[in-house]
Design a protein around this motif. Structure first.
Motif, PDB file in Angstrom:
ATOM      1  N   UNK A 285      45.495  22.151  25.556  1.00  0.00           N
ATOM      2  CA  UNK A 285      44.912  22.702  24.329  1.00  0.00           C
ATOM      3  C   UNK A 285      43.390  22.684  24.400  1.00  0.00           C
ATOM      4  N   UNK A 286      42.835  21.598  24.903  1.00  0.00           N
ATOM      5  CA  UNK A 286      41.375  21.507  25.029  1.00  0.00           C
ATOM      6  C   UNK A 286      40.853  22.462  26.099  1.00  0.00           C
ATOM      7  N   UNK A 287      41.562  22.545  27.220  1.00  0.00           N
ATOM      8  CA  UNK A 287      41.128  23.397  28.322  1.00  0.00           C
ATOM      9  C   UNK A 287      41.153  24.870  27.940  1.00  0.00           C
ATOM     10  N   UNK A 288      42.086  25.251  27.094  1.00  0.00           N
ATOM     11  CA  UNK A 288      42.211  26.647  26.673  1.00  0.00           C
ATOM     12  C   UNK A 288      41.068  27.114  25.786  1.00  0.00           C
ATOM     13  N   UNK A 289      40.244  26.201  25.314  1.00  0.00           N
ATOM     14  CA  UNK A 289      39.107  26.619  24.487  1.00  0.00           C
ATOM     15  C   UNK A 289      38.132  27.492  25.267  1.00  0.00           C
ATOM     16  N   UNK A 290      38.161  27.356  26.593  1.00  0.00           N
ATOM     17  CA  UNK A 290      37.337  28.204  27.448  1.00  0.00           C
ATOM     18  C   UNK A 290      38.243  29.267  28.070  1.00  0.00           C
ATOM     19  N   UNK A 291      38.080  30.535  27.711  1.00  0.00           N
ATOM     20  CA  UNK A 291      38.987  31.560  28.233  1.00  0.00           C
ATOM     21  C   UNK A 291      38.702  31.975  29.670  1.00  0.00           C
ATOM     22  N   UNK A 292      37.569  31.563  30.212  1.00  0.00           N
ATOM     23  CA  UNK A 292      37.170  32.038  31.538  1.00  0.00           C
ATOM     24  C   UNK A 292      38.216  31.777  32.623  1.00  0.00           C
ATOM     25  N   UNK A 293      38.835  30.579  32.680  1.00  0.00           N
ATOM     26  CA  UNK A 293      39.791  30.345  33.774  1.00  0.00           C
ATOM     27  C   UNK A 293      40.923  31.350  33.847  1.00  0.00           C
ATOM     28  N   UNK A 294      41.457  31.806  32.695  1.00  0.00           N
ATOM     29  CA  UNK A 294      42.540  32.789  32.793  1.00  0.00           C
ATOM     30  C   UNK A 294      42.008  34.220  32.825  1.00  0.00           C
ATOM     31  N   UNK A 295      40.855  34.466  32.225  1.00  0.00           N
ATOM     32  CA  UNK A 295      40.301  35.815  32.273  1.00  0.00           C
ATOM     33  C   UNK A 295      39.792  36.171  33.670  1.00  0.00           C
ATOM     34  N   UNK A 296      39.383  35.172  34.433  1.00  0.00           N
ATOM     35  CA  UNK A 296      38.848  35.407  35.777  1.00  0.00           C
ATOM     36  C   UNK A 296      39.910  35.269  36.865  1.00  0.00           C
ATOM     37  N   UNK A 297      41.145  34.990  36.470  1.00  0.00           N
ATOM     38  CA  UNK A 297      42.184  34.704  37.460  1.00  0.00           C
ATOM     39  C   UNK A 297      42.534  35.932  38.295  1.00  0.00           C
ATOM     40  N   UNK A 298      42.581  37.108  37.685  1.00  0.00           N
ATOM     41  CA  UNK A 298      42.929  38.317  38.430  1.00  0.00           C
ATOM     42  C   UNK A 298      41.927  38.561  39.558  1.00  0.00           C
ATOM     43  N   UNK A 299      40.652  38.408  39.267  1.00  0.00           N
ATOM     44  CA  UNK A 299      39.631  38.612  40.301  1.00  0.00           C
ATOM     45  C   UNK A 299      39.760  37.561  41.403  1.00  0.00           C
ATOM     46  N   UNK A 300      40.056  36.332  41.016  1.00  0.00           N
ATOM     47  CA  UNK A 300      40.228  35.236  41.983  1.00  0.00           C
ATOM     48  C   UNK A 300      41.340  35.569  42.972  1.00  0.00           C
ATOM     49  N   UNK A 301      42.496  35.984  42.437  1.00  0.00           N
ATOM     50  CA  UNK A 301      43.625  36.259  43.326  1.00  0.00           C
ATOM     51  C   UNK A 301      43.501  37.620  44.010  1.00  0.00           C
ATOM     52  N   UNK A 302      42.785  38.561  43.406  1.00  0.00           N
ATOM     53  CA  UNK A 302      42.606  39.835  44.093  1.00  0.00           C
ATOM     54  C   UNK A 302      41.807  39.655  45.375  1.00  0.00           C
ATOM     55  N   UNK A 303      40.832  38.747  45.351  1.00  0.00           N
ATOM     56  CA  UNK A 303      40.076  38.475  46.578  1.00  0.00           C
ATOM     57  C   UNK A 303      41.005  37.952  47.671  1.00  0.00           C
ATOM     58  N   UNK A 304      41.936  37.075  47.289  1.00  0.00           N
ATOM     59  CA  UNK A 304      42.898  36.559  48.272  1.00  0.00           C
ATOM     60  C   UNK A 304      43.836  37.671  48.736  1.00  0.00           C
ATOM     61  N   UNK A 305      44.312  38.468  47.781  1.00  0.00           N
ATOM     62  CA  UNK A 305      45.187  39.580  48.150  1.00  0.00           C
ATOM     63  C   UNK A 305      44.489  40.507  49.132  1.00  0.00           C
ATOM     64  N   UNK A 306      43.248  40.888  48.839  1.00  0.00           N
ATOM     65  CA  UNK A 306      42.536  41.848  49.680  1.00  0.00           C
ATOM     66  C   UNK A 306      42.261  41.269  51.067  1.00  0.00           C
ATOM     67  N   UNK A 307      41.914  39.983  51.125  1.00  0.00           N
ATOM     68  CA  UNK A 307      41.689  39.322  52.414  1.00  0.00           C
ATOM     69  C   UNK A 307      42.968  39.326  53.245  1.00  0.00           C
ATOM     70  N   UNK A 308      44.075  38.998  52.608  1.00  0.00           N
ATOM     71  CA  UNK A 308      45.348  38.920  53.313  1.00  0.00           C
ATOM     72  C   UNK A 308      45.813  40.309  53.755  1.00  0.00           C
ATOM     73  N   UNK A 309      45.699  41.291  52.876  1.00  0.00           N
ATOM     74  CA  UNK A 309      46.111  42.657  53.218  1.00  0.00           C
ATOM     75  C   UNK A 309      45.244  43.228  54.348  1.00  0.00           C
ATOM     76  N   UNK A 310      43.960  42.926  54.319  1.00  0.00           N
ATOM     77  CA  UNK A 310      43.076  43.417  55.391  1.00  0.00           C
ATOM     78  C   UNK A 310      43.509  42.835  56.731  1.00  0.00           C
ATOM     79  N   UNK A 311      43.895  41.573  56.730  1.00  0.00           N
ATOM     80  CA  UNK A 311      44.372  40.963  57.971  1.00  0.00           C
ATOM     81  C   UNK A 311      45.702  41.534  58.418  1.00  0.00           C
ATOM     82  N   UNK A 312      46.614  41.746  57.481  1.00  0.00           N
ATOM     83  CA  UNK A 312      47.923  42.294  57.821  1.00  0.00           C
ATOM     84  C   UNK A 312      47.822  43.725  58.338  1.00  0.00           C
ATOM     85  N   UNK A 313      46.770  44.427  57.934  1.00  0.00           N
ATOM     86  CA  UNK A 313      46.594  45.813  58.391  1.00  0.00           C
ATOM     87  C   UNK A 313      46.412  45.888  59.898  1.00  0.00           C
ATOM     88  N   UNK A 314      46.055  44.783  60.533  1.00  0.00           N
ATOM     89  CA  UNK A 314      45.875  44.735  61.988  1.00  0.00           C
ATOM     90  C   UNK A 314      47.130  44.233  62.698  1.00  0.00           C
TER      91      UNK A 314
END
Length: 392
Positions: A285-314
């Motif tokens: 409940x206290x941690x949710x007072x800051x929305x940044x962790x969940x609002x920034x999650x898509x960008x966080x995991x997209x970086x991982x997705x893009x890194x992994x996909x770029x590697x798999x492309x080879x």
């Protein structure tokens, strides 16, 4: 004095299984195999990195502040209010914290409880497959009958005509999952409107598994059923703090549903877990007072997705789309003609990277030549896996 009779070993109990078709899950099998062979485990879906230290501090403070006894059955009011605020801010619908939000022991318990509270023996429940592995056993425990509608591989498009045809007078429930595990497919606004039209004149309820709600990529929004009034009125919306905040071992989730549905949900909830541990609820409940962790999650995991996909492309894998979740599906038909389970085992033993066969997410044998990797890992972990996969 009479001699005592010789002791005999009693015969084992002849127990009729409630789940006769259920064995050890593929996730347990592949994780054990990965550990045995020192493989990089990209099979089971959990991070190998730490969560935000602030959430640990918030839970620790709650413990030290004395929040260590039973909370209310439905969850602490502070957390339910924080959840209601998050849903309203992100999805535009206000749920009443008192009557429409329930904190659960993870999403799996939430799914089981929603099914047990609505499905009676003989009721039909529509399941879209490939499907997360807890749905069908939960339906069977309730005495329901799963009715399967198969997504159209390889893009896993939703066959709306088949979905509409599957609804009968006995249909009680439809389970949807977006973003979708295992395929990474995401429901879009047009999909939701089609679903509204299909269920409009029915009594079908919906369980919406939205545990990956904050992992939708390329700027697309998550189309929660909460955004659609007609769907929200008949839906249990399920989400997970474990997925969102990288704390899968905490097993804390929640359900948002209209008051009448929540009332029935809580009748079952109070007797299968009663409630969820207090200090983690206060900390969240206290941690949710800051929305940044969940609002920034898509960008966080997209970086991982893009890194992994770029590697798999080879590599010789063919990449399938990944619109959401932290799972990447690949077609391995250019590498091997082995069945998916055998290929996953071979990949783990011989190449040193564990994957999950997508065939494990179907109720009957179904081979597509596709396996699933989890990229919720440190970049060094993903780099090691990519180096090994490149040898193929």
């Amino acid at each position: 004095m009479n001699a005592l009779p010789e002791s005999t070993n009693p015969a084992p109990f002849a127990l009729a299984s409630r789940l006769p078709n259920v064995g050890t899950t593929i996730f347990t099998v592949m994780s054990a195999l990965a550990a045995q062979h020192g493989a990089v485990n990209l099979g089971q879906g959990f991070p190998d990195f730490e969560c935000d230290a602030r959430i640990i501090d918030a839970v620790t403070k709650a413990m030290r502040d004395g929040h260590n006894q039973y909370p209310p059955m439905a969850g602490t009011l502070a957390l339910r209010e924080a959840i209601a605020g998050k849903i309203e801010a992100v999805h535009g619908r206000r749920y009443d914290a008192q009557a429409e939000i329930t904190v659960t022991a993870g999403a799996t318990q939430a799914l089981l409880t929603a099914i047990l509270s609505t499905v009676h023996p003989g009721d039909e429940v529509i399941v879209l497959e490939p499907t997360y592995d807890s749905y069908v056993p939960s339906i069977e425990l309730a005495g329901g009958k799963p009715v399967f509608v198969t997504l159209n591989a390889p893009d896993y498009a939703i066959p709306f005509d088949a979905l509409a045809a599957a609804i009968t007078p006995r249909t009680r429930l439809l389970i949807i999952n977006s973003p979708h595990n295992p395929t990474g497919r995401v429901w879009h606004a047009d999909d939701m409107r089609k679903l509204e039209a299909i269920v409009r004149d029915t009594r079908v309820l919906i369980v919406a598994d939205e545990v990956y709600e904050h992992m939708v990529y390329d700027g697309a929004p998550h189309e929660s059923v909460a955004r659609y009034s007609e769907l929200a009125a008949r839906s249990f919306v399920v989400s997970s703090f474990g997925k969102t905040f990288h704390v899968t071992g905490w097993k804390v989730g929640y359900v948002a549903a209209p008051a009448a549905l929540t009332e029935e949900f809580r009748k079952v909830h109070q007797f299968n877990v009663f409630t969820v541990n207090t200090p983690m609820q206060i900390g969240l409940a206290n941690y949710l007072q800051d929305p940044a962790p969940y609002l920034e999650l898509a960008a966080f995991y997209q970086r991982k997705r893009d890194f992994f996909r770029a590697g798999l492309a080879h590599t010789r894998f063919k990449l399938l789309p990944c619109e959401g979740t932290y799972f990447q599906c690949v077609d391995y038909s250019a590498i091997s003609d082995l069945p998916e389970a055998e290929f996953s085992t071979w990949l783990t033993r011989e190449i040193g990277v564990a994957a999950i066969p997508v065939s494990a997410f179907y109720h009957e044998p179904h081979e597509s030549g596709i396996v699933r990797f989890c990229f919720a890992k440190r970049e060094t972990t993903l780099a090691t896996a990519l180096e090994r996969l490149a040898r193929l």
